[in-house]
Write a protein that holds these residues in place. Sequence first.
Motif, PDB file in Angstrom:
ATOM      1  N   ASN A 241      15.266  72.221  44.244  1.00  0.00           N
ATOM      2  CA  ASN A 241      14.973  70.741  44.570  1.00  0.00           C
ATOM      3  C   ASN A 241      16.029  70.105  44.953  1.00  0.00           C
ATOM      4  O   ASN A 241      16.151  68.875  44.776  1.00  0.00           O
ATOM      5  CB  ASN A 241      14.280  70.077  43.311  1.00  0.00           C
ATOM      6  N   THR A 242      17.109  70.738  45.286  1.00  0.00           N
ATOM      7  CA  THR A 242      18.214  69.992  46.156  1.00  0.00           C
ATOM      8  C   THR A 242      18.591  70.385  47.426  1.00  0.00           C
ATOM      9  O   THR A 242      18.677  71.594  47.708  1.00  0.00           O
ATOM     10  CB  THR A 242      19.563  70.439  45.206  1.00  0.00           C
ATOM     11  N   GLU A 243      18.667  69.396  48.302  1.00  0.00           N
ATOM     12  CA  GLU A 243      18.807  69.703  49.715  1.00  0.00           C
ATOM     13  C   GLU A 243      20.366  70.356  49.904  1.00  0.00           C
ATOM     14  O   GLU A 243      21.162  70.096  49.368  1.00  0.00           O
ATOM     15  CB  GLU A 243      18.676  68.266  50.291  1.00  0.00           C
ATOM     16  N   ARG A 244      20.161  71.447  50.665  1.00  0.00           N
ATOM     17  CA  ARG A 244      21.375  72.352  50.928  1.00  0.00           C
ATOM     18  C   ARG A 244      21.638  71.958  52.293  1.00  0.00           C
ATOM     19  O   ARG A 244      23.120  72.125  52.486  1.00  0.00           O
ATOM     20  CB  ARG A 244      21.236  73.695  50.515  1.00  0.00           C
ATOM     21  N   ALA A 245      20.898  72.195  53.359  1.00  0.00           N
ATOM     22  CA  ALA A 245      21.305  72.000  54.636  1.00  0.00           C
ATOM     23  C   ALA A 245      20.210  71.240  55.386  1.00  0.00           C
ATOM     24  O   ALA A 245      19.031  70.945  54.829  1.00  0.00           O
ATOM     25  CB  ALA A 245      21.468  73.260  55.280  1.00  0.00           C
ATOM     26  N   ARG A 246      20.647  70.759  56.600  1.00  0.00           N
ATOM     27  CA  ARG A 246      19.602  69.791  57.349  1.00  0.00           C
ATOM     28  C   ARG A 246      20.111  69.865  58.487  1.00  0.00           C
ATOM     29  O   ARG A 246      21.070  69.696  59.307  1.00  0.00           O
ATOM     30  CB  ARG A 246      19.754  68.267  56.849  1.00  0.00           C
ATOM     31  N   PHE A 247      18.843  70.129  59.553  1.00  0.00           N
ATOM     32  CA  PHE A 247      18.804  70.157  60.829  1.00  0.00           C
ATOM     33  C   PHE A 247      18.231  68.573  61.337  1.00  0.00           C
ATOM     34  O   PHE A 247      17.244  68.225  60.850  1.00  0.00           O
ATOM     35  CB  PHE A 247      18.258  71.068  61.735  1.00  0.00           C
ATOM     36  N   GLY A 248      19.255  67.850  61.988  1.00  0.00           N
ATOM     37  CA  GLY A 248      18.882  66.521  62.235  1.00  0.00           C
ATOM     38  C   GLY A 248      17.997  66.460  63.444  1.00  0.00           C
ATOM     39  O   GLY A 248      18.056  67.459  64.222  1.00  0.00           O
ATOM     40  N   THR A 249      17.218  65.194  64.005  1.00  0.00           N
ATOM     41  CA  THR A 249      16.517  65.326  65.081  1.00  0.00           C
ATOM     42  C   THR A 249      17.414  65.334  66.213  1.00  0.00           C
ATOM     43  O   THR A 249      17.168  65.344  67.437  1.00  0.00           O
ATOM     44  CB  THR A 249      15.921  63.809  65.096  1.00  0.00           C
TER      45      THR A 249
END
Length: 206
Positions: free
Chosen positions: A106-114
């Motif tokens: 439940n912890t964000e590890r990585a993100r591809f932005g728009t």
Amino acid sequence: SYTGGENIIKGTANGAVELYYDNSKKLETTSAGAKITGSLGIGTTPETLLNIKGNDTAYSGGTAVGAIIQAEDTAGRKVQLVAPGSVGEAGVGTPTNHPLTFFTGNTERARFGTDGNLSIYHDLLLTDNSDIKIGTGQDINIWHNGTSSGFDNKTGHLYIRGNSGGDVGGNIYIQALSGENSINLIHDGAVELYYDNSKKAETFGS
């Protein structure tokens, strides 16, 4: 069952069972399992939480020939897992204008932005001999082979710069042994050379 000239359920001996909606076949059994025409919705609202589809618009904006597994929330945000079929590429992504996040516990590890940029919120671990290559022709190579490390450039000049966004007072320190100076590059100032952490030479402005 056949009502008013329209099929509802059709069964064939030693063959398929077919289910229809408004005389249009939506599901049939096969020797390997079952085949769906359209999409299979799972959730409190049909076709809202999870869709399993055939040909449809995929994350790339084109039409996926292979299957699509799509999860969609009530705000219309979608995540798709796409199989390539006979053409195209397999992938995971979102056809909507929302970031794609990856999380564990439940912890964000990585993100591809728009904008396509990748943000990583934890360590990036690479094993020995797993290089980082940068550039269309892999012109920059950062490597570690288990015993030594290196930074290779095979095109143009190589710049090592501090204060690149403006003068923030930072210097550049090169230490052959952690905690001991070898070469100090002082911004707007001297270049200092050391022997065993003892300064032996420095440049002056005149």
